[in-house]
Every structure is written in structure tokens, then in C-alpha cells.
Design a protein around this motif. Sequence first.
Motif, PDB file in Angstrom:
ATOM      1  N   ASN A 128      -3.264  -2.838 -16.941  1.00 52.16           N
ATOM      2  CA  ASN A 128      -3.940  -2.071 -15.898  1.00 52.16           C
ATOM      3  C   ASN A 128      -4.610  -3.057 -14.952  1.00 52.16           C
ATOM      4  OD1 ASN A 128      -5.926  -0.522 -14.414  1.00 52.16           O
ATOM      5  ND2 ASN A 128      -5.612   1.116 -15.902  1.00 52.16           N
ATOM      6  N   PRO A 142      -5.915   5.638  -6.312  1.00 55.55           N
ATOM      7  CA  PRO A 142      -4.706   5.572  -7.137  1.00 55.55           C
ATOM      8  C   PRO A 142      -4.835   4.537  -8.244  1.00 55.55           C
ATOM      9  CG  PRO A 142      -4.142   5.578  -4.808  1.00 55.55           C
ATOM     10  CD  PRO A 142      -5.624   5.392  -4.878  1.00 55.55           C
ATOM     11  N   ASP A 143      -4.215   4.834  -9.343  1.00 57.29           N
ATOM     12  CA  ASP A 143      -4.240   3.941 -10.495  1.00 57.29           C
ATOM     13  C   ASP A 143      -2.857   3.317 -10.657  1.00 57.29           C
ATOM     14  OD1 ASP A 143      -5.168   2.616 -12.679  1.00 57.29           O
ATOM     15  OD2 ASP A 143      -5.009   4.308 -14.054  1.00 57.29           O
ATOM     16  N   ASN A 146      -0.453   0.782 -12.888  1.00 54.78           N
ATOM     17  CA  ASN A 146      -0.260   0.086 -14.156  1.00 54.78           C
ATOM     18  C   ASN A 146       1.132  -0.545 -14.169  1.00 54.78           C
ATOM     19  OD1 ASN A 146      -2.751   1.044 -15.188  1.00 54.78           O
ATOM     20  ND2 ASN A 146      -1.757   2.984 -15.697  1.00 54.78           N
ATOM     21  N   THR A 151       3.664   1.905 -12.826  1.00 52.95           N
ATOM     22  CA  THR A 151       3.305   3.318 -12.902  1.00 52.95           C
ATOM     23  C   THR A 151       2.195   3.579 -11.895  1.00 52.95           C
ATOM     24  OG1 THR A 151       3.854   3.380 -15.257  1.00 52.95           O
ATOM     25  CG2 THR A 151       2.485   5.170 -14.393  1.00 52.95           C
ATOM     26  N   THR A 181      -0.375   6.414 -10.398  1.00 48.90           N
ATOM     27  CA  THR A 181      -0.993   7.722 -10.600  1.00 48.90           C
ATOM     28  C   THR A 181      -1.837   8.063  -9.373  1.00 48.90           C
ATOM     29  OG1 THR A 181      -1.109   7.321 -12.982  1.00 48.90           O
ATOM     30  CG2 THR A 181      -2.449   9.107 -12.109  1.00 48.90           C
ATOM     31  N   LEU A 182      -1.507   9.193  -8.729  1.00 47.74           N
ATOM     32  CA  LEU A 182      -2.205   9.600  -7.502  1.00 47.74           C
ATOM     33  C   LEU A 182      -3.052  10.839  -7.765  1.00 47.74           C
ATOM     34  CD1 LEU A 182       0.788   9.254  -5.000  1.00 47.74           C
ATOM     35  CD2 LEU A 182      -0.953   7.554  -5.564  1.00 47.74           C
ATOM     36  N   PRO A 183      -4.371  10.763  -7.500  1.00 52.14           N
ATOM     37  CA  PRO A 183      -5.243  11.931  -7.732  1.00 52.14           C
ATOM     38  C   PRO A 183      -5.216  12.910  -6.556  1.00 52.14           C
ATOM     39  CG  PRO A 183      -6.555  10.083  -7.002  1.00 52.14           C
ATOM     40  CD  PRO A 183      -5.140   9.573  -7.082  1.00 52.14           C
ATOM     41  N   ASP A 194      -6.403  16.656  -7.812  1.00 54.82           N
ATOM     42  CA  ASP A 194      -7.419  16.608  -8.854  1.00 54.82           C
ATOM     43  C   ASP A 194      -8.822  16.450  -8.269  1.00 54.82           C
ATOM     44  OD1 ASP A 194      -7.997  16.800 -11.512  1.00 54.82           O
ATOM     45  OD2 ASP A 194      -7.767  14.655 -11.929  1.00 54.82           O
TER      46      ASP A 194
END
Length: 478
Positions: free
Chosen positions: A142, A315-316, A318, A346, A348-350, A353
Motif C-alpha cells: 500500500n 483514491p487508494d 495498492n 489496484t 479503489t475510488l470512493p 461512498d
Amino acid sequence: MNQHVKKSLLSMAVLLLAGCAAIPPDAHIPVKRDIAKADLATDIHLAREGWPQARWWTAYGDEQLNALIEQALRDGPSLEVAAARIGSARSELSRSMADTGIDIGGYANANRQRYSGTGLFPAPIGGAYFTTETLRLEARYNFDWWGKHRAQVAAAVGSLNVDRAAYAQAEQALAAAIAQSYFRLQGDFARQDNLAQLTAVQTALAQDRTRRIDSGLANADTGHAAQADLAQLRKQAAQLKTDIGVEREALRALLGADHTALADLKPVPTSAVAHTLPARLGIDLLARRPDLQAARWKLESSLSRIDAAKAAFYPDVNLTGSIGLDTIKLENLLQAASRTVYLGPTLTLPIFDSRRLDAQLDATRTARDERIAEYNQAVVEAVREVAQDALQVQGIEQQIAEQAASSAATGAQLASVQKRFERGLADNAGVLNARLAMLRERDADLYLQQVQRLAEVALTNALGGGYHEQAPLATVLK
């Protein structure tokens, strides 16, 4: 760089920007009280300036007291809860730190299944049984670009520092409670001895009155009054005996000792100790009061949780990869042809949320507001405790000075009566009454000495009991 790569990078940048949820503004942030301005009124002062020293109780030169406090700090049951909380906080910090960096794990699997004859795979796979064996080493990293994990670790560090300060506070409170309980016992021992002398003199006075009544030199009322005074002294003796028993049990409980403890506790005359009060409180009060340190670290931890909640709006990214072996025949598992390799990011888009993220952020901000209010209240209470305890010590010093003058006058009166008695100018009753007055003054002296010791300990505890902030754990980790 070719056009395709440029378009890919541009598309990723657009996704990153589009995937950031909007962070709601922080409408109201409470004002944190400036402890540097905390001070006492100008009329609150003692003869000496300074802060309590570590192991302050040793200044009294009482080996019994030293041994009791050392035993309690080593085995006291009240410290076990605080120590357990430190252990829990360390576990939480370890868990938070484990979430950072590279996460590596192994995977092994073996299964046997029948593939559908009318499914995706045609014959000879379809309609047949196969056994699949897999060995895989997986790694996940991460990047923590927005500092979410760092903030979570900082929050866990803050919580651990809170519990460390709370443990120091528990130690200081325990030492103060034992010292006060011990001084109550010693004061009661001294007053019990003085009360025995008072009772003996009052008994002699009652006998003298009886002789005078039998001789017709006094009426019966004086005898009744002497007996009433004697009964009052015996009642005080019974109350003192009860107080000593109750205080001894309280001290046993503080020590966590059984019923056989304190059996050899002896009366010891207490020595005077020069008490001190700093000329200014200010920022030193924060560094020397563990409860204020705990309140400060609670606030610092809540601020880190706000940072972590804000980072969740971004955004996260990884990076996940694996290497392994996969085959449908066990004898081929270790062959080079069975190897597998995977590497991929990878993202990840919030995007959808935002309501949950808003609620999480609002909760952390509310917690921060509570911590600020608690910190401000802790500062006010700390200054109040120091001021009240210092005024108590200051007032008792004045009372002791006046009591000394009263005792001196009573002593002079006793000496005068004794001289007149030796010359035949006063009777034995006059000498006994003067002795009673002197012993009552002595009881008042002992009571003020006891109260002074209790007030000294309370002031020492209010000033932090010799505590000084240790290096914060964040510094150690760095």
C-alpha cells in the motif's frame, strides 16, 4: 513515450481526481486553552519556591513510609488495571503498524472437482474429474500516498502515550494515598498517647475532687463535672481506637496486603519538611502533571484520527503481485512449466461512498471537540487544585504559628502554677487543671501537625508528585 502510454497516464490522472470525494469544511473548532498563561493569584505563596522531586516521600526520613510506598508501587492492585491498558494499547499500535509496508503471505490449495460436460470446457476436460494443486507466494504493498496509515499509527501512538501517562498518574495517586493514610495513622497514634496522659490527669483530678467532697471542702457538683469530663475522654479514646483500625484497613487495601500485614507498624514521630510552591505554573504544569499529559495525548490522538478520516476521501492505490505453482497433476507441480506470475495495481475510488465518509469524519471531529473540552477542563481543575491546596498549606502554617503562641502561654501558666504550688500558694487541683490545659494544647498541636502533613501531600500530588514527561513514544519510534 508513445501516444498510447500518454493517454493511459492521462486517463489514470483523471480517474484519480474524479475519484476524490469532497471533504466537508470544519465549521467550528473549539479554542484550546493556553496553559502557558495558567498561574496562581499573587497572594498564594510559600516560603520556598520549587517543584516536588521524584520520590518526594523520602524527604520525611521515615523508613516505614518508604517501605510501604515502594511495596505498593511494586505490587499495588490499583496499578494492574493501568498496566493492562498499556498492554492493550501496545497491541493496537502493533496492529496499526502491521498494516503499513509490504504484506507477504503464503497460499496452498488442493482440490478435486468434476467439470461440467456442457459447460465452458469441452471434452476431454468437460465431464472428467481433475485434481488441482496450487502453491503461491503473495505480496501486497500500500503506497499510503495520502498518509492514512501513518495517521492511524500516530493515533495508536497517542493512545499508548495516554495510557503511559495514566499509569504515571495512578502511581502518583497511589503514593499520595498511602502517605496520607500513613500520616493519619501516625497522627492518631500520637493523639492516642496524649489522650492516655489526659485521661490519667483527669482521673487524678476526679480523685482529688472526691477527696475534697468527702472532706466537706467542695460540693458534689464538682465531682460530677470531673466524672463527666473523664467519660468524654474515654469516649474520645474509643473513637480514636476505631479510627486507627479503620485507617489500618484502608492502608492494607491500598497495599493489596492480607490481614497479617501492618502488624508491626510502629508509632514514629514525624519530622517537619520544608514544602515548596513554584513561583509560576505555566507550561511546567503541563509537563509535570500526568493527567494533563494524558488529556493532551488524547487530543493529539483525535487529531490523527481526523487526518486518517480525511485520507479516506482520496483514491487508494495498492500494488499486488504473486509467484507460484499451479498444476492439475501432482507430479508436475515442481516443474518450470507450472509456474505462475502475477503483478498488477489496484485502484479503489470512493465515488459512491461520500455519506459514510462524511459520517466518519464528523464523528472524528466531534471526538476532537470533546477532547479539547476535556483538556480545557483538566487545565482549569489542575490550577484550582494547586491553588486550593497551596492556600490550605498556607493557612495551616498560620494556624500553627498561632497555636504555638497559645501552647507557649499555657506552658507558662503551668510553670507558674507549679511554682506557687511548691510555695504552698496553690493546691493540687490547680496544678492538675493546668496540666490538663497543657495536654489539650498538645492535642491541638498534634492535630494541626497531622492536617499539615495531609495538606503537604495533597499539594505535592497537585503539583505532579515529581513526575516529568518522558520522551514521547513517537520520538522513540522515529
